[in-house]
Design a protein around this motif. Structure first.
Motif, PDB file in Angstrom:
ATOM      1  N   VAL A 159      14.673  -2.744  -0.980  1.00 11.19           N
ATOM      2  CA  VAL A 159      14.820  -1.360  -1.423  1.00 11.19           C
ATOM      3  C   VAL A 159      15.493  -0.565  -0.309  1.00 11.19           C
ATOM      4  CG1 VAL A 159      13.642   0.676  -2.327  1.00 11.19           C
ATOM      5  CG2 VAL A 159      12.752  -1.620  -2.827  1.00 11.19           C
ATOM      6  N   CYS A 199       8.761  -3.713  -0.227  1.00 12.15           N
ATOM      7  CA  CYS A 199       8.518  -2.259  -0.294  1.00 12.15           C
ATOM      8  C   CYS A 199       8.089  -1.733   1.070  1.00 12.15           C
ATOM      9  CB  CYS A 199       7.439  -1.952  -1.324  1.00 12.15           C
ATOM     10  SG  CYS A 199       7.896  -2.445  -2.989  1.00 12.15           S
ATOM     11  N   TYR A 248      17.289   6.413  10.662  1.00 12.03           N
ATOM     12  CA  TYR A 248      16.691   5.823   9.452  1.00 12.03           C
ATOM     13  C   TYR A 248      17.782   5.192   8.585  1.00 12.03           C
ATOM     14  CZ  TYR A 248      14.628   5.743   4.742  1.00 12.03           C
ATOM     15  OH  TYR A 248      14.221   5.364   3.481  1.00 12.03           O
ATOM     16  N   THR A 286      17.537   3.893  -3.621  1.00 11.76           N
ATOM     17  CA  THR A 286      16.931   4.994  -4.350  1.00 11.76           C
ATOM     18  C   THR A 286      16.915   6.249  -3.476  1.00 11.76           C
ATOM     19  OG1 THR A 286      15.112   5.600  -5.801  1.00 11.76           O
ATOM     20  CG2 THR A 286      14.522   4.479  -3.742  1.00 11.76           C
ATOM     21  N   TRP A 296      14.739  10.359  -2.688  1.00 13.34           N
ATOM     22  CA  TRP A 296      13.782  11.444  -2.931  1.00 13.34           C
ATOM     23  C   TRP A 296      12.583  10.963  -3.787  1.00 13.34           C
ATOM     24  CZ3 TRP A 296      16.427  16.869  -3.620  1.00 13.34           C
ATOM     25  CH2 TRP A 296      17.444  17.023  -2.678  1.00 13.34           C
ATOM     26  N   LEU A 297      11.952   9.926  -3.292  1.00 11.91           N
ATOM     27  CA  LEU A 297      10.930   9.214  -4.055  1.00 11.91           C
ATOM     28  C   LEU A 297       9.559   9.885  -4.011  1.00 11.91           C
ATOM     29  CD1 LEU A 297      11.101   6.490  -5.555  1.00 11.91           C
ATOM     30  CD2 LEU A 297      10.320   5.377  -3.470  1.00 11.91           C
ATOM     31  N   LYS A 301      18.364   1.186   7.852  1.00 13.50           N
ATOM     32  CA  LYS A 301      18.285   0.680   6.473  1.00 13.50           C
ATOM     33  C   LYS A 301      19.594  -0.024   6.091  1.00 13.50           C
ATOM     34  CE  LYS A 301      15.458   1.341   3.711  1.00 13.50           C
ATOM     35  NZ  LYS A 301      14.250   0.556   3.311  1.00 13.50           N
ATOM     36  N   LYS A 338       0.821  -1.223   0.000  1.00 14.05           N
ATOM     37  CA  LYS A 338       0.000   0.000   0.000  1.00 14.05           C
ATOM     38  C   LYS A 338       0.849   1.265   0.000  1.00 14.05           C
ATOM     39  CE  LYS A 338      -4.733  -0.426   1.236  1.00 14.05           C
ATOM     40  NZ  LYS A 338      -5.540  -0.743   2.404  1.00 14.05           N
ATOM     41  N   GLY A 339       2.173   1.125   0.048  1.00 13.53           N
ATOM     42  CA  GLY A 339       3.062   2.285   0.013  1.00 13.53           C
ATOM     43  C   GLY A 339       3.209   2.806  -1.415  1.00 13.53           C
ATOM     44  N   ILE A 394      11.542  -2.710  11.901  1.00  9.79           N
ATOM     45  CA  ILE A 394      10.968  -2.788  10.551  1.00  9.79           C
ATOM     46  C   ILE A 394      12.063  -2.801   9.472  1.00  9.79           C
ATOM     47  CG2 ILE A 394       9.466  -1.626   8.872  1.00  9.79           C
ATOM     48  CD1 ILE A 394       8.010  -0.393  11.408  1.00  9.79           C
TER      49      ILE A 394
HETATM   50  N1  LIG Z   1      10.183   7.910   0.193  1.00  8.36           N
HETATM   51  C1  LIG Z   1      11.423   8.241  -0.103  1.00  8.36           C
HETATM   52  O1  LIG Z   1      11.748   9.419  -0.355  1.00  8.36           O
HETATM   53  C2  LIG Z   1      12.482   7.189  -0.150  1.00  8.36           C
HETATM   54  C3  LIG Z   1      13.808   7.558  -0.405  1.00  8.36           C
HETATM   55  C4  LIG Z   1      14.798   6.572  -0.447  1.00  8.36           C
HETATM   56  C5  LIG Z   1      14.463   5.248  -0.246  1.00  8.36           C
HETATM   57  N2  LIG Z   1      13.171   4.917   0.030  1.00  8.36           N
HETATM   58  C6  LIG Z   1      12.867   3.508   0.261  1.00  8.36           C
HETATM   59  O2  LIG Z   1      11.956   3.084  -0.740  1.00  8.36           O
HETATM   60  C7  LIG Z   1      11.083   2.088  -0.222  1.00  8.36           C
HETATM   61  C8  LIG Z   1       9.650   2.449  -0.530  1.00  8.36           C
HETATM   62  O3  LIG Z   1       9.365   3.708   0.055  1.00  8.36           O
HETATM   63  P1  LIG Z   1       7.930   4.391  -0.087  1.00  8.36           P
HETATM   64  O4  LIG Z   1       8.164   5.833  -0.313  1.00  8.36           O
HETATM   65  O5  LIG Z   1       7.078   3.610  -1.028  1.00  8.36           O
HETATM   66  O6  LIG Z   1       7.402   4.202   1.410  1.00  8.36           O
HETATM   67  P2  LIG Z   1       5.912   4.369   1.983  1.00  8.36           P
HETATM   68  O7  LIG Z   1       5.037   5.015   0.982  1.00  8.36           O
HETATM   69  O8  LIG Z   1       6.075   4.961   3.333  1.00  8.36           O
HETATM   70  O9  LIG Z   1       5.457   2.841   2.119  1.00  8.36           O
HETATM   71  C9  LIG Z   1       5.984   2.003   3.091  1.00  8.36           C
HETATM   72  C10 LIG Z   1       4.934   0.965   3.402  1.00  8.36           C
HETATM   73  O10 LIG Z   1       5.476   0.055   4.351  1.00  8.36           O
HETATM   74  C11 LIG Z   1       4.431  -0.292   5.233  1.00  8.36           C
HETATM   75  N3  LIG Z   1       4.957  -0.839   6.472  1.00  8.36           N
HETATM   76  C12 LIG Z   1       5.514  -0.171   7.524  1.00  8.36           C
HETATM   77  N4  LIG Z   1       5.850  -1.052   8.485  1.00  8.36           N
HETATM   78  C13 LIG Z   1       5.487  -2.280   8.050  1.00  8.36           C
HETATM   79  C14 LIG Z   1       5.591  -3.591   8.604  1.00  8.36           C
HETATM   80  N5  LIG Z   1       6.089  -3.808   9.808  1.00  8.36           N
HETATM   81  N6  LIG Z   1       5.144  -4.627   7.848  1.00  8.36           N
HETATM   82  C15 LIG Z   1       4.612  -4.418   6.637  1.00  8.36           C
HETATM   83  N7  LIG Z   1       4.473  -3.213   6.068  1.00  8.36           N
HETATM   84  C16 LIG Z   1       4.929  -2.160   6.758  1.00  8.36           C
HETATM   85  C17 LIG Z   1       3.681   1.004   5.449  1.00  8.36           C
HETATM   86  O11 LIG Z   1       2.387   0.740   5.938  1.00  8.36           O
HETATM   87  P3  LIG Z   1       1.670   1.822   6.913  1.00  8.36           P
HETATM   88  O12 LIG Z   1       1.503   3.053   6.061  1.00  8.36           O
HETATM   89  O13 LIG Z   1       0.408   1.140   7.260  1.00  8.36           O
HETATM   90  O14 LIG Z   1       2.605   2.038   8.055  1.00  8.36           O
HETATM   91  C18 LIG Z   1       3.657   1.567   4.032  1.00  8.36           C
HETATM   92  O15 LIG Z   1       2.530   1.131   3.306  1.00  8.36           O
HETATM   93  C19 LIG Z   1      11.426   1.971   1.267  1.00  8.36           C
HETATM   94  O16 LIG Z   1      12.305   0.893   1.453  1.00  8.36           O
HETATM   95  C20 LIG Z   1      12.150   3.260   1.575  1.00  8.36           C
HETATM   96  O17 LIG Z   1      13.065   3.115   2.647  1.00  8.36           O
HETATM   97  C21 LIG Z   1      12.184   5.849   0.062  1.00  8.36           C
END
Ligand SMILES: NC(=O)c1ccc[n+]([C@@H]2O[C@H](COP(=O)([O-])OP(=O)(O)OC[C@H]3O[C@@H](n4cnc5c(N)ncnc54)[C@H](OP(=O)(O)O)[C@@H]3O)[C@@H](O)[C@H]2O)c1
Length: 280
Positions: free
Chosen positions: A100, A59, A126, A149, A151-152, A130, A9-10, A78
């Motif tokens: 990721v 994810c 964080y 990755t 700044w997503l 990671k 759902k992310g 997590i």
């Molecule tokens: N966003 C960025 O700017 C960014 C930058 C660099 C790397 N990344 C990496 O890219 C990946 C995807 O990021 P994103 O932006 O898609 O993140 P996101 O939108 O925050 O999605 C993360 C998802 O993980 C779920 N989650 C959290 N704890 C969990 C658990 N214990 N078991 C199962 N699901 C769980 C969350 O659910 P809830 O919402 O219900 O908590 C959420 O749906 C991640 O690995 C992140 O570290 C992201």
């Protein structure tokens, strides 16, 4: 091919699901946090050993960078232990595992693009959690892809949406102008990840849109594309204090993707334009 997506759902989870579903030969099992909490070892084993996917794409993550500074146990639970659960389960059934990760595993003290083998040195909880997730991935699973990755933005909460929402109630905004990175669309990232899973090119990859900018440049470009008239003031990280320290220069070089011929990332401005003209 059977593919399991966790954290479905992310932002990224949703886009990966869309991308994989284009291939009718693939059966997708997409689970959100309620359906599979990756920190629950028994549930992870039950789902993975029970369904025997060929590939698991994780994810799920604790992505609230500032919150992680105080929610330390959960961040590690997590971003590290949850990943370990998945890696061990994948190894048991010989599945490929995609973890990721992030540019925040680097400290960003040097103004050069990071290649995959550069020394990691995270300066936030964080980033540290990671990085431990990366370590566990390598330690417990042999068929892994670590994809870093940055700044997503996609379908969900992100900087682009925050800027647009703030512009509705503010005449001017202060945005940090001394942190550099590469804004990356989930569309481009999902394509790259899906192209990797059909290969046996295991290892660590940098995966961001081409080019780089500061958060200030990023905000200015968002408002320019959306024709929003708002004053944006460039400020320093010192002036805009946040709980978590961020790297000053975390621009990644998609070096390994280029070497294996799978770097299809567009320039960040082109991908941003498509995003803003499309779903927003
Ligand atoms: N966003 C960025 O700017 C960014 C930058 C660099 C790397 N990344 C990496 O890219 C990946 C995807 O990021 P994103 O932006 O898609 O993140 P996101 O939108 O925050 O999605 C993360 C998802 O993980 C779920 N989650 C959290 N704890 C969990 C658990 N214990 N078991 C199962 N699901 C769980 C969350 O659910 P809830 O919402 O219900 O908590 C959420 O749906 C991640 O690995 C992140 O570290 C992201």
């Amino acid at each position: 091919m059977k593919i399991l997506i966790t954290g479905a759902k992310g932002q990224l989870g949703k886009q990966i699901n869309k991308e994989i579903s284009k291939n009718k030969q693939c059966k997708v099992i997409a689970v959100n946090r309620k359906e599979l909490d990756i920190t629950d070892t028994n549930s992870v084993n039950q789902l993975i050993l029970g369904n025997e996917p060929d590939v698991v794409i994780n994810c799920a993550a604790h992505t609230a960078v500032d919150l992680c500074e105080e929610d330390i146990d959960n961040a590690y639970k997590i971003n590290a232990l949850g990943v370990k659960n998945l890696a061990i389960a994948c190894e048991k059934i010989g599945a490929k595992f995609v973890q990721v990760s992030t540019d925040y595993v680097f400290n960003g003290e040097v103004n050069i693009q990071y290649k995959e083998d550069e020394i990691t040195c995270p300066n936030s909880i964080y980033g540290k959690s990671k990085l431990l997730g990366e370590k566990f991935t390598k330690e417990f699973c042999s068929r892994y892809f670590i994809v870093r990755t940055a700044w997503l933005y996609g379908e969900g909460n992100n900087f682009v949406r925050t800027m647009i929402n703030l512009s509705k109630t503010n005449n001017e905004l202060n945005v940090v102008n001394d942190q550099y990175g590469s804004p990356t669309s989930t569309v481009d990232l999902a394509k790259a990840i899906v192209s990797l899973i059909y290969t046996e090119y295991y290892g660590t990859y940098h995966a961001t849109c081409e080019g780089s900018c500061t958060w200030y440049d990023f905000a200015k470009k968002i408002f320019e594309i959306k024709n929003i008239d708002i004053k944006v003031n460039p400020v320093t990280s010192e002036e805009f204090k946040r709980p978590a320290p961020r790297p000053k220069y975390s621009v990644l070089d998609n070096f390994m993707l280029k070497l294996v011929g799978l770097n299809s990332f567009r320039n960040w401005e082109e991908s941003l334009k498509e995003y803003l003209e499309g779903e927003m």
